[in-house]
Scaffold this active site. Structure first.
Site, PDB file in Angstrom:
ATOM      1  N   TYR A   3      41.155  37.052  38.156  1.00  0.00           N
ATOM      2  CA  TYR A   3      39.918  36.267  38.780  1.00  0.00           C
ATOM      3  C   TYR A   3      40.561  35.363  40.031  1.00  0.00           C
ATOM      4  CZ  TYR A   3      35.967  33.344  40.005  1.00  0.00           C
ATOM      5  OH  TYR A   3      35.092  32.499  40.858  1.00  0.00           O
ATOM      6  N   LYS A   7      40.542  36.056  43.971  1.00  0.00           N
ATOM      7  CA  LYS A   7      40.309  35.115  45.058  1.00  0.00           C
ATOM      8  C   LYS A   7      41.365  34.555  46.201  1.00  0.00           C
ATOM      9  CE  LYS A   7      36.893  32.140  44.338  1.00  0.00           C
ATOM     10  NZ  LYS A   7      36.010  30.784  43.577  1.00  0.00           N
TER      11      LYS A   7
END
Length: 90
Positions: A3, A7
């Protein structure tokens, strides 16, 4: 880990595309939002953390509250407006 890496990759891609496209008059910006109090998030958190989860979550961030959908909408509205005309790569 995935994750956070994704990003970071989106942020890097935004900056790279902004630099590449700026000479053509094309602006590129991204909204890399954090934890947001959506209806679905509220439902999930109430189930897992109790009805007062949002109060606790708000108290745990330096600005005093987690994001609300209207915060994200205001950011996007700004980026779409003429007020952000000189902003790219952010």
């Amino acid at each position: 880990m995935a994750y956070s890496a994704s990003k970071a990759a989106l942020a890097a891609m935004t900056k790279n595309n902004a630099a590449e496209l700026a000479p053509k008059g094309i602006r590129v910006n991204g909204v890399n939002m954090g934890w947001c109090l959506t209806e679905n998030e509220d439902k999930l958190q109430r189930k897992n953390s109790g009805d007062d989860w949002a109060i606790k979550a708000d108290a745990g961030v330096p600005i005093g509250r987690i994001l609300r959908p209207e915060d994200v909408a205001a950011t996007v509205g700004f980026l779409l407006s003429d007020a952000s005309a000189m902003m790219t790569g952010s």
